[in-house]
Write a protein that holds these residues in place. Structure first.
Motif, PDB file in Angstrom:
ATOM      1  N   ILE A 216      33.728  32.058  42.385  1.00 17.92           N
ATOM      2  CA  ILE A 216      34.214  30.901  43.002  1.00 17.92           C
ATOM      3  C   ILE A 216      33.739  29.558  41.941  1.00 17.92           C
ATOM      4  O   ILE A 216      34.413  28.675  41.580  1.00 17.92           O
ATOM      5  CB  ILE A 216      33.540  30.320  44.448  1.00 17.92           C
ATOM      6  N   TYR A 219      36.304  29.434  39.135  1.00 14.90           N
ATOM      7  CA  TYR A 219      37.449  29.565  39.768  1.00 14.90           C
ATOM      8  C   TYR A 219      38.737  28.348  39.222  1.00 14.90           C
ATOM      9  O   TYR A 219      39.577  28.757  38.750  1.00 14.90           O
ATOM     10  CB  TYR A 219      37.803  29.077  41.282  1.00 14.90           C
ATOM     11  N   HIS A 220      38.055  27.174  38.869  1.00 15.28           N
ATOM     12  CA  HIS A 220      38.938  26.190  38.157  1.00 15.28           C
ATOM     13  C   HIS A 220      39.405  26.733  36.787  1.00 15.28           C
ATOM     14  O   HIS A 220      40.405  26.203  36.197  1.00 15.28           O
ATOM     15  CB  HIS A 220      38.254  24.900  38.219  1.00 15.28           C
ATOM     16  N   ARG A 223      41.430  30.957  37.359  1.00 14.69           N
ATOM     17  CA  ARG A 223      42.562  31.187  38.342  1.00 14.69           C
ATOM     18  C   ARG A 223      43.814  31.268  37.670  1.00 14.69           C
ATOM     19  O   ARG A 223      44.708  31.897  38.537  1.00 14.69           O
ATOM     20  CB  ARG A 223      42.485  30.107  39.700  1.00 14.69           C
ATOM     21  N   THR A 231      41.722  35.210  41.017  1.00 13.44           N
ATOM     22  CA  THR A 231      41.911  34.669  42.307  1.00 13.44           C
ATOM     23  C   THR A 231      41.247  35.180  43.422  1.00 13.44           C
ATOM     24  O   THR A 231      40.581  36.272  43.322  1.00 13.44           O
ATOM     25  CB  THR A 231      43.480  34.673  42.714  1.00 13.44           C
ATOM     26  N   SER A 232      41.271  34.452  44.707  1.00 12.25           N
ATOM     27  CA  SER A 232      40.158  34.888  45.589  1.00 12.25           C
ATOM     28  C   SER A 232      40.801  36.320  46.445  1.00 12.25           C
ATOM     29  O   SER A 232      40.022  37.131  46.968  1.00 12.25           O
ATOM     30  CB  SER A 232      40.239  33.943  46.828  1.00 12.25           C
ATOM     31  N   LYS A 261      34.080  25.402  42.974  1.00 11.16           N
ATOM     32  CA  LYS A 261      34.148  25.398  44.485  1.00 11.16           C
ATOM     33  C   LYS A 261      34.889  24.224  44.963  1.00 11.16           C
ATOM     34  O   LYS A 261      35.960  24.356  45.905  1.00 11.16           O
ATOM     35  CB  LYS A 261      32.715  25.188  44.775  1.00 11.16           C
ATOM     36  N   THR A 263      37.679  22.867  43.498  1.00 10.00           N
ATOM     37  CA  THR A 263      39.206  23.396  43.569  1.00 10.00           C
ATOM     38  C   THR A 263      39.687  24.372  44.407  1.00 10.00           C
ATOM     39  O   THR A 263      40.729  24.277  44.969  1.00 10.00           O
ATOM     40  CB  THR A 263      39.139  23.865  41.923  1.00 10.00           C
ATOM     41  N   PHE A 264      38.875  25.028  44.883  1.00 11.77           N
ATOM     42  CA  PHE A 264      39.302  26.250  45.824  1.00 11.77           C
ATOM     43  C   PHE A 264      39.387  25.320  47.101  1.00 11.77           C
ATOM     44  O   PHE A 264      40.391  25.598  47.963  1.00 11.77           O
ATOM     45  CB  PHE A 264      38.193  27.429  45.857  1.00 11.77           C
ATOM     46  N   LYS A 265      38.546  24.458  47.333  1.00 14.98           N
ATOM     47  CA  LYS A 265      38.597  23.652  48.750  1.00 14.98           C
ATOM     48  C   LYS A 265      40.116  22.868  48.637  1.00 14.98           C
ATOM     49  O   LYS A 265      40.744  22.856  49.701  1.00 14.98           O
ATOM     50  CB  LYS A 265      37.297  22.930  48.794  1.00 14.98           C
ATOM     51  N   GLU A 267      42.575  24.099  47.279  1.00 11.96           N
ATOM     52  CA  GLU A 267      43.802  24.985  47.476  1.00 11.96           C
ATOM     53  C   GLU A 267      43.712  25.265  49.126  1.00 11.96           C
ATOM     54  O   GLU A 267      44.835  25.443  49.445  1.00 11.96           O
ATOM     55  CB  GLU A 267      43.371  26.302  46.935  1.00 11.96           C
TER      56      GLU A 267
END
Length: 473
Positions: A216, A219-220, A223, A231-232, A261, A263-265, A267
């Motif tokens: 994570i 991730y930015h 991904r 990716t997750s 983190k 960036t994933f939030k 998403e």
């Protein structure tokens, strides 16, 4: 008296709002029926999507049956509930987690009418998202149509914490009510062509922890690189409910700040934004949200559509992505956008054809979360994707798969090409084709369209549709 817990896309026991409230509100004399309703009209045969979902249901059933029994009712939902009421006359309550869009929303409205008519108290809960579709509004009470202001409000709101379900197996009614229905379901499971073993809530939790602990933070950056596969891979667990969105958020928030983190939030917020859009536009799988694009004259070449599906377009990144989908039922998110754009803009094939194909093939397909996303690929959805945004498959490949590692994995006929040709094998001379044993039109196809020309053509077609729409207003 009997209380029913109706499982759908919430295949877990912990942090399940409806199940939590079943046991929280249970009277001493009550028994609980755990129900999963199977509707054959929803089946998509010869489908990764179908097989992945029912592999998850199979695992859930196996696990749950060690603590009670998951009753299977098979057929039309309302007819199934009529049969259940006849068999269990003292059934007076039902709990379930709501669906607000698509087939599930329509089914729930009909089911609620049945519950009312039969004096069955029903209790439904917003369980699949951090915020429900009615929670985030503009100051004037209207829904957002643009993501950024929606996100600004969404990120500031307090998120619910996970619920600890006090599962009491002594309260579960374990006698098999409908053995014939269970036999039908067993036959369905035997017909799964692509069994998936990475299923179940424990596996989902392990996958979540692996992603958070290992990937994570970066991730930015990672991904968008398909060869890294960073990716997750959590989308299918969220779709089936094997993973709770509250549990996921809670674990993310425990981590130190990182750009990955955040960036994933964002998403996860996109997922909720699209759920709101789908709820507000229930016909979005068939009708353009942007009405000005209802007059596009699609070419709809069946031959080109088949080439796209098989990964034989002559564009290596497109072909690699489509072959990955054929092989595994999954595709990297960046590539989903590229192949979607190519089908709709380069080939001028109706986005609804792509929607139906993704629905069949993707294990994590979910229109409420924009996994499919064909309104946006076609620029017929919100303003998230303007119609003139058309991905160049070659430059996208050069940017996100510069060394051709991903292409080489799924298009092995190109594996011997040097880096400067693996993205454009059509540039090889006859002598070079002989040297690398890669022959255009034989071992690998010529490009089925010229991207530069087709880009211009697509823009003209979209503009023409806008003009026609304005003239009819």
């Amino acid at each position: 008296m009997k209380t029913v817990m109706w499982f759908r896309q919430d295949l877990r026991l912990d942090d399940n709002k409806a199940l939590y409230n079943v046991f929280h509100n249970l009277n001493d004399e009550d028994e609980v029926l755990l129900i999963f309703q199977v509707n054959p009209k929803q089946f998509i045969n010869q489908s990764y999507n179908h097989d992945a979902f029912f592999s998850s249901v199979k695992k859930f059933r196996t696990d749950l049956n060690t603590q009670g029994h998951l009753q299977i009712i098979y057929g039309d939902p309302i007819e199934s509930f009529k049969t259940l009421k006849k068999s269990v006359s003292d059934w007076n309550k039902i709990y379930f987690n709501e669906d607000t869009s698509g087939y599930g929303a329509k089914r729930d409205l009909i089911a609620i009418e049945f519950f009312k008519e039969n004096k069955i108290s029903f209790h439904s809960y917003q369980n699949n998202y951090l915020h429900g579709v009615k929670e985030i509004k503009k100051e004037n009470g209207e829904d957002y149509k643009v993501f950024t202001p929606y996100y600004r409000k969404w990120i500031e709101l307090t998120k619910e914490t996970p619920l600890k379900v006090k599962f009491n197996k002594s309260k579960i009614y374990s006698e098999v009510l409908f053995p014939t229905d269970e036999q039908k379901f067993d036959q369905l499971l035997k017909k799964i062509n692509h069994p998936f073993d990475k299923v179940g809530s424990e596996t989902a939790i392990q996958s979540m922890k692996k992603f958070i602990n290992n990937d994570i933070c970066e991730y930015h950056k990672s991904r968008d690189i398909p060869s890294l596969d960073k990716t997750s891979h959590l989308s299918n667990y969220l779709r089936t409910g094997e993973l709770s969105i509250r549990t996921l958020w809670n674990e993310i928030e425990k981590q130190n700040y990182s750009e990955g983190k955040e960036t994933f939030k964002k998403e996860l917020c996109w997922r909720e934004f699209y759920n709101m859009i789908y709820t507000n536009y229930p016909n979005q799988k068939e009708t353009p949200i942007k009405e000005q694009f209802m007059f596009i004259e699609w070419e709809n070449s069946q031959e080109k559509f088949e080439a796209w599906k098989k990964g034989e377009t002559g564009y290596p990144i497109i072909d690699a992505a489509m072959r990955q989908l054929l092989k595994s039922g999954w595709m990297h998110n960046r590539l989903r956008m590229i192949v979607s754009s190519f089908l709709v803009k380069d080939l001028l094939i109706d986005w609804r054809w792509g929607e139906k194909y993704f629905q069949k093939m993707l294990i994590d397909y979910d229109p409420a979360s924009n996994i499919g996303g064909w309104q946006w690929a076609a620029s017929t959805g919100t303003d998230a994707a303007p119609y003139f945004r058309i991905f160049n498959p070659t430059t996208q490949a050069q940017k996100f798969d510069p060394d051709g590692k991903y292409i080489s994995k799924y298009v092995p006929e190109l594996v011997n090409l040097p880096q400067n040709y693996i993205h454009q094998p059509d540039k090889l001379s006859k002598d070079q084709q002989q040297k690398y044993k890669m022959f255009l039109g034989e071992t690998y196809p010529y490009p089925i369209v010229n991207h530069k020309e087709r880009r211009k053509n697509a823009i003209l077609e979209f503009e023409s549709s806008k003009s026609k729409y304005r003239s009819e207003q």
